[in-house]
Design a protein around this motif. Structure first.
Motif, PDB file in Angstrom:
ATOM      1  N   HIS A  88       5.162   2.723 -10.576  1.00  0.00           N
ATOM      2  CA  HIS A  88       5.568   2.492 -11.823  1.00  0.00           C
ATOM      3  C   HIS A  88       5.432   3.923 -12.805  1.00  0.00           C
ATOM      4  O   HIS A  88       6.150   4.200 -13.579  1.00  0.00           O
ATOM      5  N   LEU A  89       4.300   4.689 -12.238  1.00  0.00           N
ATOM      6  CA  LEU A  89       4.383   5.933 -13.047  1.00  0.00           C
ATOM      7  C   LEU A  89       5.251   6.963 -12.511  1.00  0.00           C
ATOM      8  O   LEU A  89       6.107   7.786 -13.031  1.00  0.00           O
ATOM      9  N   THR A  90       5.551   7.114 -11.227  1.00  0.00           N
ATOM     10  CA  THR A  90       6.513   8.106 -10.466  1.00  0.00           C
ATOM     11  C   THR A  90       7.942   7.667 -10.898  1.00  0.00           C
ATOM     12  O   THR A  90       8.580   8.494 -11.377  1.00  0.00           O
ATOM     13  N   LEU A  91       8.196   6.552 -10.884  1.00  0.00           N
ATOM     14  CA  LEU A  91       9.529   5.945 -11.260  1.00  0.00           C
ATOM     15  C   LEU A  91       9.860   6.213 -12.636  1.00  0.00           C
ATOM     16  O   LEU A  91      10.982   6.426 -13.193  1.00  0.00           O
ATOM     17  N   ALA A  92       8.911   6.357 -13.370  1.00  0.00           N
ATOM     18  CA  ALA A  92       9.089   6.699 -15.179  1.00  0.00           C
ATOM     19  C   ALA A  92       9.184   7.928 -15.339  1.00  0.00           C
ATOM     20  O   ALA A  92       9.768   8.085 -16.568  1.00  0.00           O
ATOM     21  N   ARG A  93       9.346   9.001 -14.323  1.00  0.00           N
ATOM     22  CA  ARG A  93       9.526  10.375 -14.554  1.00  0.00           C
ATOM     23  C   ARG A  93      11.004  10.624 -14.517  1.00  0.00           C
ATOM     24  O   ARG A  93      11.609  11.117 -13.338  1.00  0.00           O
ATOM     25  N   VAL A  94      11.772  10.284 -15.658  1.00  0.00           N
ATOM     26  CA  VAL A  94      13.234  10.556 -15.385  1.00  0.00           C
ATOM     27  C   VAL A  94      13.716  11.050 -16.954  1.00  0.00           C
ATOM     28  O   VAL A  94      12.972  11.074 -17.763  1.00  0.00           O
ATOM     29  N   ASP A  95      15.078  11.316 -16.794  1.00  0.00           N
ATOM     30  CA  ASP A  95      15.533  11.917 -17.978  1.00  0.00           C
ATOM     31  C   ASP A  95      16.118  10.524 -18.991  1.00  0.00           C
ATOM     32  O   ASP A  95      16.442  11.061 -20.204  1.00  0.00           O
ATOM     33  N   ALA A  96      16.240   9.393 -18.216  1.00  0.00           N
ATOM     34  CA  ALA A  96      17.028   8.518 -19.222  1.00  0.00           C
ATOM     35  C   ALA A  96      16.547   7.292 -18.246  1.00  0.00           C
ATOM     36  O   ALA A  96      16.761   7.163 -16.880  1.00  0.00           O
ATOM     37  N   ALA A  97      16.695   6.029 -19.017  1.00  0.00           N
ATOM     38  CA  ALA A  97      16.631   4.536 -18.292  1.00  0.00           C
ATOM     39  C   ALA A  97      17.417   3.718 -19.020  1.00  0.00           C
ATOM     40  O   ALA A  97      17.680   3.813 -20.078  1.00  0.00           O
ATOM     41  N   PRO A 122       0.883  -1.229  -0.101  1.00  0.00           N
ATOM     42  CA  PRO A 122      -0.090  -0.103   0.055  1.00  0.00           C
ATOM     43  C   PRO A 122       0.831   1.209   0.011  1.00  0.00           C
ATOM     44  O   PRO A 122       1.840   1.356   0.999  1.00  0.00           O
ATOM     45  N   ARG A 123       0.724   2.177  -0.907  1.00  0.00           N
ATOM     46  CA  ARG A 123       1.547   3.335  -0.944  1.00  0.00           C
ATOM     47  C   ARG A 123       0.765   4.553  -1.682  1.00  0.00           C
ATOM     48  O   ARG A 123      -0.347   4.186  -2.139  1.00  0.00           O
ATOM     49  N   PRO A 124       0.889   5.635  -1.433  1.00  0.00           N
ATOM     50  CA  PRO A 124       0.234   6.986  -2.006  1.00  0.00           C
ATOM     51  C   PRO A 124       0.196   7.044  -3.366  1.00  0.00           C
ATOM     52  O   PRO A 124      -0.401   7.794  -4.022  1.00  0.00           O
ATOM     53  N   ASP A 125       1.228   6.657  -3.913  1.00  0.00           N
ATOM     54  CA  ASP A 125       1.609   6.860  -5.776  1.00  0.00           C
ATOM     55  C   ASP A 125       1.627   5.498  -6.292  1.00  0.00           C
ATOM     56  O   ASP A 125       1.527   4.385  -5.581  1.00  0.00           O
TER      57      ASP A 125
END
Ligand code: C5P
Length: 419
Positions: free
Chosen positions: A86-95, A80-83
């Motif tokens: 997979h969407l929060t972690l996707a906000r990056v400049d490169a993967a 259980p978490r507030p966000d």
């Protein structure tokens, strides 16, 4: 997992490009902490996802420590978490996917979202770099190649796998080894800050030898020469900036490892031969700038030799000619040599190119002031096997490297066109 207390002070800066590092389920996952460290040293803020299979190879604690931050896993995703993680972690400049397995490639190419890594990859809009590690049979299977091709079609990039030792005991060497951490970090940082150089060597493997060799007479004495390695390092860095995968094999020099390429440090001509030939197996261009000693001791002593009265005689034996050996099994590789001559340079260099089956030789003049050994400039003449040649003016070694690679790239294109 929270940051272990002793490492909290090493928290990444709040600014700097954000890089998502996905660690896949391959034995090469053990290199992921080194990749994380290199990225942070390069100024990136890192976020980490470890697949369930990755955690069989590398611990959450070593990843968290190297990242100085939380490690996201399928467990944290379903907690259980507030966000939506997979969407929060996707906000990056490169993967970057380190230790990418055949299964993870398949999940991404199939658009799956059954685990955190795949779901996040579906959400990332920044450039994605895959760094596969798997054995040659798996990597070359049409299914895996088709998945990689599909991802390439969506703009994803690939680094490796490369030729080398890999895997668990018994698998030996071959294509399948993951690229080294410095090279991976360099490639990711280059994605963030795209180079201005033309990427005309992308997809090619360039092998460069540099520096002198040392031929030991006994444990503390050797025969060598004053080569600084600057010419070879300039070729390697220029090739890297133009998009090539680069292996630099260097003898003892005082230059640091350039980022973004694989560096092998050797001492003797025989070690140089092994390292160059291994790297050259899948090379497209090989540039031999190394000043290889022509001779080594016929019988190197294992104990330091005491001083004796009067003259001593050294018995030397010729070293193998590495360029000539590569020339014997040339294939489609472009081979470039360097030669130092003090007289009859052009004829001698052309004869050398013919004898060694090199595409061209750059002739330089050790006795001209301000060029060759140790200097930042060089004045060379490009000599082809048929004796035709072009004299270049005095140029920086980087500019010589640029022209050299222009010539090698043209030849490579010609050979590709010839089939
Ligand atoms: O020493 P030489 O003038 O024949 O060197 C010409 C080229 O051959 C250089 O590119 C050098 O790196 C390469 N070479 C070699 N192995 C040797 C000697 C030279 O690959 N033993």
């Amino acid at each position: 997992m929270t940051v272990p207390a002793p490492f909290a002070s090493a928290l990444p800066p709040a600014s700097g490009p954000r890089v998502l590092v996905i660690v896949g389920g391959s034995v090469a996952a053990i290199k992921a902490p080194a990749v994380l460290r290199r990225l942070r040293e390069g100024g990136a803020q890192v976020r980490v996802i470890a697949t369930s299979a990755a955690l069989a190879f590398v611990t959450e604690l070593s990843l968290a420590t190297a990242a100085a931050g939380e490690v996201a896993t399928d467990r944290t995703w379903f907690a259980p978490r507030p966000d939506a993680q997979h969407l929060t972690l996707a906000r990056v400049d490169a993967a970057v996917v380190v230790g990418a397995s055949a299964d993870l490639l398949a999940r991404a190419a199939g658009g799956h979202a059954s685990d955190l890594a795949s779901a996040t990859l579906l959400s990332v809009r920044a450039p994605v770099l895959w760094v596969p590690a798997m054995n040659e049979q798996m990597w070359t299977h049409p299914a895996v190649q088709a998945n990689a091709e599909r991802l390439r079609g969506w703009g994803h990039r690939f680094l490796g796998p490369v030729v080398g030792a890999f895997g668990t005991a018994g698998e030996g060497a071959g294509l399948g080894r993951m690229a080294e951490p410095e090279e991976i970090a360099g490639a990711v940082l280059a994605l963030l800050d795209p180079p201005t150089s033309p990427q005309d060597l992308a997809g090619l493997h360039v092998v460069v030898s540099a520096g002198p060799t040392r031929e030991y007479l006994d444990p503390v004495r050797f025969i060598s020469n004053p080569s600084s390695g600057k010419m070879g390092f300039a070729v390697a860095e220029e090739a890297r900036d133009r998009g090539a995968r680069v292996t630099l094999v260097t003898g003892p020099v005082s230059l640091p490892d350039p980022p973004g390429l694989t560096v092998r440090r050797i001492e003797t001509a025989l070690e140089l031969r092994d390292a160059v030939k291994e790297a050259a197996r899948d090379a497209d261009i090989v540039v031999m700038t190394a000043a290889v000693a022509d001779y080594r001791a016929a019988a190197a002593q294992t104990e330091k030799q005491a001083k004796v009265a009067g003259d001593v005689t050294l018995r030397l034996t010729p070293n193998p000619d590495i360029l000539a050996e590569l020339g014997q099994e040339k294939g489609k590789r472009v081979l470039v040599g360097f030669a130092m001559e003090t007289h009859a340079g052009i004829e001698r260099a052309a004869a050398k190119a013919r004898r060694k089956n090199a595409d061209f030789i750059l002739l330089n003049y050790p006795t001209r002031e301000g060029t060759a050994f140790g200097s930042d400039d060089n004045e060379v003449t490009l000599v082809r096997p048929d004796g035709s040649h072009e004299a270049w003016p005095r140029l920086s070694k980087r500019e010589v490297a640029r022209r050299l690679l222009d010539g090698a790239r043209r030849l490579r294109r010609g050979q590709e066109a010839a089939g």
